[in-house]
Design a protein around this motif. Structure first.
Motif, short mmCIF file in Angstrom:
data_model
loop_
_atom_site.label_atom_id
_atom_site.label_comp_id
_atom_site.label_asym_id
_atom_site.label_seq_id
_atom_site.Cartn_x
_atom_site.Cartn_y
_atom_site.Cartn_z
N SER A 160 5.25 8.25 -0.95
CA SER A 160 4.02 7.55 -0.59
C SER A 160 3.49 7.93 0.78
O SER A 160 2.52 7.34 1.26
CB SER A 160 4.26 6.04 -0.64
OG SER A 160 5.28 5.66 0.26
N LYS A 161 4.10 8.90 1.42
CA LYS A 161 3.66 9.32 2.75
C LYS A 161 2.19 9.74 2.73
O LYS A 161 1.76 10.51 1.87
CB LYS A 161 4.52 10.49 3.23
CG LYS A 161 4.11 11.05 4.59
CD LYS A 161 4.99 12.24 4.95
CE LYS A 161 4.52 12.91 6.23
NZ LYS A 161 5.34 14.09 6.56
N GLY A 162 1.42 9.23 3.67
CA GLY A 162 0.02 9.61 3.78
C GLY A 162 -0.91 8.88 2.83
O GLY A 162 -2.11 9.17 2.80
N THR A 163 -0.40 7.92 2.06
CA THR A 163 -1.24 7.19 1.11
C THR A 163 -1.71 5.87 1.71
O THR A 163 -1.13 5.35 2.65
CB THR A 163 -0.48 6.90 -0.19
OG1 THR A 163 0.66 6.09 0.10
CG2 THR A 163 -0.04 8.19 -0.86
N ARG A 164 -2.77 5.35 1.13
CA ARG A 164 -3.29 4.06 1.55
C ARG A 164 -2.61 2.94 0.78
O ARG A 164 -2.03 3.16 -0.28
CB ARG A 164 -4.81 3.99 1.31
CG ARG A 164 -5.60 5.00 2.13
CD ARG A 164 -7.08 4.99 1.71
NE ARG A 164 -7.84 5.98 2.46
CZ ARG A 164 -8.47 5.72 3.60
NH1 ARG A 164 -8.45 4.50 4.09
NH2 ARG A 164 -9.13 6.67 4.24
N THR A 165 -2.73 1.72 1.32
CA THR A 165 -2.25 0.56 0.58
C THR A 165 -3.39 -0.01 -0.25
O THR A 165 -4.53 -0.09 0.22
CB THR A 165 -1.74 -0.53 1.54
OG1 THR A 165 -2.71 -0.77 2.56
CG2 THR A 165 -0.43 -0.10 2.18
N ASP A 166 -3.08 -0.40 -1.48
CA ASP A 166 -4.07 -1.04 -2.33
C ASP A 166 -3.87 -2.55 -2.36
O ASP A 166 -4.73 -3.28 -2.84
CB ASP A 166 -4.00 -0.48 -3.75
CG ASP A 166 -4.65 0.88 -3.85
OD1 ASP A 166 -5.78 1.02 -3.39
OD2 ASP A 166 -4.02 1.80 -4.39
N THR A 167 -2.73 -3.01 -1.89
CA THR A 167 -2.44 -4.44 -1.86
C THR A 167 -1.70 -4.78 -0.57
O THR A 167 -0.77 -4.07 -0.19
CB THR A 167 -1.56 -4.86 -3.06
OG1 THR A 167 -2.26 -4.60 -4.27
CG2 THR A 167 -1.21 -6.33 -3.00
#
Length: 314
Positions: A73-80
């Motif tokens: 998940s490195k570099g990803t945004r949070t959706d929740t």
């Protein structure tokens, strides 16, 4: 004894990572997601293990990442983002949802709060929420969107009341998205449960939640309670090994094993129906061409003091 054990496990999942509602606003609307697209560093900061709380009360940030695998998940945004408090003496659970588009300080400038994880991982997300709410936070739980599908499939489905016909198609999504759920009482498998949580409106925007993300948040909270209630049944007792496997495959956290065990001992005190839930006060709006969720500072301060006041800095 077996029922208590599975109750302990399920509460641990809910309290330490089960409920990941995949909001996915960006897949429903082609709009700028931020004033600037973050460029994550090569290495995420490694945080020291936090000290355990002196009292039997814990607060943590539950974050769902826009990734198929929490380990990647490195570099990803949070959706929740859901700030969660559990009192291990009384069994009280308090959860406040933070809209992903909330405008706050991220990496030294104003941005959407969901960009924080992309800049600096879980620690940066914690810092952004601290900045927004004025709290001292140490613990986090990070999950990927696969966990909902795996858990629901493991227990043979979840029965919920669907508020309206949910139809949405996006063949360009990866994988292609096709939501097709009828209104009324439905038993959802993993895929449809994921879609149920993900739905916002149909393609021509004639069907959807009249109060937008507030209505969707209520639906997600309703789903969480039903999932727990329906999992703690005699027919699901033998499915515990699969649930355990799902938990460890899809969850990352800095909560210590000792603290989890303390939470497990308090599981029989927790009343799912009495769970306190709220959403960050505010409304949607634009600054320039970028849409944000603009929180109401005064109302937010009152809500935070009510739900999490003990964690405000002295």
């Amino acid at each position: 004894m077996k029922k208590l054990f599975i109750t302990v496990f399920l509460v641990s999942i809910v309290v330490f990572g089960l409920f990941y509602s995949f909001l996915g606003d960006a897949i429903f609307e082609d709009e700028p997601v931020s004033a600037e697209t973050p460029s994550p560093s090569d290495e995420e900061p490694v945080a020291e293990e936090p000290a355990e709380p002196e009292n039997n009360d814990i607060i943590f940030l539950l974050m769902g990442v826009d990734a198929k695998d929490v380990a990647k998940s490195k570099g990803t945004r949070t959706d929740t983002l859901m700030l969660t408090r559990v009192n291990l003496d009384s069994g009280k659970i308090s959860i406040m949802s933070i809209p992903r588009d909330t405008r706050t300080t991220v990496n030294g400038k104003k941005d959407k709060i969901n960009a924080a994880h992309a800049y600096g991982g879980a620690e940066a997300a914690l810092e952004a929420v601290e900045e927004l709410l004025g709290l001292d936070l140490e613990y986090y739980v990070k999950v990927d969107y696969q966990i909902v599908q795996d858990v629901v499939n493991a227990i043979g489905g979840v029965t919920v009341e669907v508020p309206f016909n949910m139809r949405y198609n996006d063949p360009t999504a990866d994988p292609p998205l096709k939501i097709n759920i009828d209104k009324g009482l439905q038993t959802l498998d993993g895929k449809n449960a994921h879609d149920f949580l993900r739905f916002r409106h149909n393609n021509d925007m004639t069907v959807g939640y009249p109060d937008g993300d507030v209505g969707r948040t209520k639906t997600q909270q309703y789903f969480m309670k039903e999932l727990v209630k329906q999992t703690i049944t005699p027919k699901n007792l033998l499915k515990l090994p699969k649930l355990v496997e799902t938990f460890f495959d899809n969850v990352e956290t800095n909560i210590t094993l000792n603290l989890m065990l303390k939470g497990a001992l308090a599981a029989n005190k927790i009343d799912v129906e009495a769970m306190e839930t709220a959403t960050l006060p505010g409304a949607g709006g634009y600054i320039g061409e970028v849409s944000y969720f603009l929180h109401d500072a005064e109302a937010t301060d009152q809500l935070v003091k009510s739900m999490f006041g003990d964690y405000s800095p002295e």
